[in-house]
Design an enzyme around this catalytic site. Structure first.
Site, short mmCIF file in Angstrom:
data_model
loop_
_atom_site.label_atom_id
_atom_site.label_comp_id
_atom_site.label_asym_id
_atom_site.label_seq_id
_atom_site.Cartn_x
_atom_site.Cartn_y
_atom_site.Cartn_z
N HIS A 29 0.82 -1.22 0.00
CA HIS A 29 0.00 0.00 0.00
C HIS A 29 0.85 1.27 0.00
CE1 HIS A 29 -3.99 1.63 0.15
NE2 HIS A 29 -3.66 2.45 1.13
N CYS A 30 2.16 1.15 -0.28
CA CYS A 30 3.02 2.33 -0.24
C CYS A 30 3.71 2.60 -1.58
CB CYS A 30 4.08 2.17 0.86
SG CYS A 30 3.41 2.17 2.53
N ILE A 31 4.63 1.73 -1.96
CA ILE A 31 5.50 2.00 -3.10
C ILE A 31 4.72 2.20 -4.41
CG2 ILE A 31 7.57 1.28 -4.34
CD1 ILE A 31 7.98 1.81 -1.35
N ILE B 55 1.80 3.39 -4.83
CA ILE B 55 0.78 4.43 -4.72
C ILE B 55 1.34 5.79 -4.32
CG2 ILE B 55 -1.29 5.11 -3.40
CD1 ILE B 55 -2.00 2.15 -3.23
N ASP B 56 2.15 5.81 -3.27
CA ASP B 56 2.54 7.08 -2.65
C ASP B 56 3.21 8.07 -3.60
OD1 ASP B 56 1.54 5.80 -0.48
OD2 ASP B 56 3.42 5.63 0.61
#
Length: 438
Positions: A274-276, A278-279
């Site tokens: 849910h990070c790399i 999307i962020d």
């Protein structure tokens, strides 16, 4: 005694009650650490099933130790609720809710906004509010602060507001919530100071103070963009090496022998979590406000997002070598989690791969010892166990996630054909001719 001194004293003496909004992959580990540090903690979540499980001491997050959760719940240090009116009783509260991208690739701050609105209804003077959700620079001051001030309270005087990005790496054996350094940026100096005091009393990792929430927000985006771009480079090298007949894994291992100026990143079937994935696109969206185009981020996204299609095309090519069509081929997919030894399938590239081979007519089965079931489109899929018969029966074994618990000897000895997207057989000496890797 002023509000700052009063709250500082409560925090230092462990008399403060701490709230955590959102009991997912970030919030529950944070709530546990705060309770272990000696504070009374109230966890807030809109999902009744989550709050019920916490109150029963039942763990559902891999990075939380089952026994620790049960102990702090039984001791009364941690309780969970869906009742946000209990915000009235907390001295500090952290917002740990997701900030996904919408269908237009724009950050959806609605979870953070609704959390802030619920907090604002019951916010008491002298309370510290910390946003931990990864988001674009400006969110804390442009969105959260006005919501909290909407009830005649002034930030920096009546309450304290800061941003401190979460740094959770699911499955990391060395760095957990407890020992990972924390970055804190408050709206005012007093906001920064009081937030730093809280985290210093909870965590073992160093607390690094920055001058504003925007710096802390940008810092987190920079961390994840760094990984996003470097993984894209590794993936592009893999695509080129595949055409040139060069082992990209050997290339990277050789480059990693250089003691300076190089940090190894490795290719794979795509980005997950849910990070790399999307962020970095929070920044792409925000940059438009300043008439700036983040070309490198977007190009990296193209490369990384194209890896599942490349994997599917390679599956087709490999099957063709054995005079097999993907339509009707039995494909055994090992691993659906986005990384090894965790149960997290969020944004997993394996889901995209499964969708594509499904549309191509493959007869596929998924084995994942960490994931019992997952959702693919409108279907709920049950995973299977790894056994000799299942491996032997497959026309192609696709290693999507290199879980350490897989029996790689069984796979190597019994599989007709293996396509390894993770270099899972790196340390295997006797690799047969039916073995292919990314």
């Amino acid at each position: 005694m002023n509000l700052f001194e009063s709250l500082s004293q409560k925090i230092e003496s462990k008399q403060a009650t701490i709230g955590v909004v959102g009991l997912g992959y970030v919030g529950l580990p944070l709530a546990v650490e705060k309770a272990k540090a000696g504070y009374h903690v109230i966890g807030f979540d809109v999902q009744q099933t989550r709050t019920n499980m916490v109150n029963q001491g039942i763990n559902y997050i891999g990075d939380v130790v089952n026994e620790e959760l049960a102990d702090i719940v039984n001791s009364g240090k941690l309780k969970a609720t869906t009742d946000y009116s209990l915000i009235e009783s907390v001295d500090a509260v952290a917002i740990c809710v997701p900030t996904p991208l919408d269908i237009y690739q724009q950050p959806d701050t609605s979870y953070a906004e609704s959390s802030a609105e619920e907090i604002a209804k019951y916010l008491q003077r002298g309370t510290l509010v910390v946003l931990e959700s990864t988001t674009y620079p400006g969110t804390t001051q442009e969105i959260i602060k006005p919501i909290l001030e909407n009830h005649n309270l002034k930030c920096g005087e009546d309450f304290f507001l800061a941003y401190s990005p979460e740094r959770v790496d699911p499955g990391n054996k060395q760095f957990k919530t407890k020992n990972t350094p924390k970055v804190v940026g408050g709206v005012t100096e007093s906001c920064t100071a009081i937030a730093a005091t809280l985290y210093s009393n909870v965590l073992e990792g160093k607390v690094h103070k920055v001058s504003s929430p925007a710096v802390a927000e940008m810092e987190k985006i920079h961390e994840n963009t760094f990984r996003h771009i470097n993984i894209a480079l590794a993936n592009e090298m893999a695509l080129l090496c595949d055409r040139m007949g060069i082992d990209v894994w050997e290339v990277i291992d050789a480059a990693a022998t250089k003691p300076y100026g190089f940090m190894p990143f490795y290719p794979g079937p795509g980005l997950g979590g849910h990070c790399i994935p999307i962020d970095p696109f929070y920044l792409t969206w925000k940059a438009r406000e300043y008439n700036y185009h983040t070309r490198l981020i977007e190009l990296s996204g193209e490369i990384n997002n194209g890896m599942p299609e490349f994997v599917v095309n390679r599956c087709m090519q490999i099957l063709n070598e054995y005079k097999k069509s993907v339509n009707g081929a039995k494909i055994l997919v090992l691993g659906v989690a986005y990384k090894n030894d965790i149960d997290d399938v969020r944004e997993s590239p394996i889901l995209d791969i499964l969708d594509q081979i499904d549309q191509a007519g493959a007869d596929w089965t998924v084995v994942d010892p960490f994931v019992n079931e997952f959702v693919l489109g409108d279907k709920r899929v049950q995973t299977m166990e790894l056994n000799e018969e299942r491996v032997k029966d497959a026309d192609l074994v696709l290693i999507g996630t290199n879980h350490s618990t897989f029996d790689y000897n069984l796979i190597m000895n019994e599989a007709k054909v293996i396509f390894d997207t993770r270099n899972a057989f790196k340390n295997t000496e006797d690799i047969q001719g039916n073995y292919y890797k990314l």
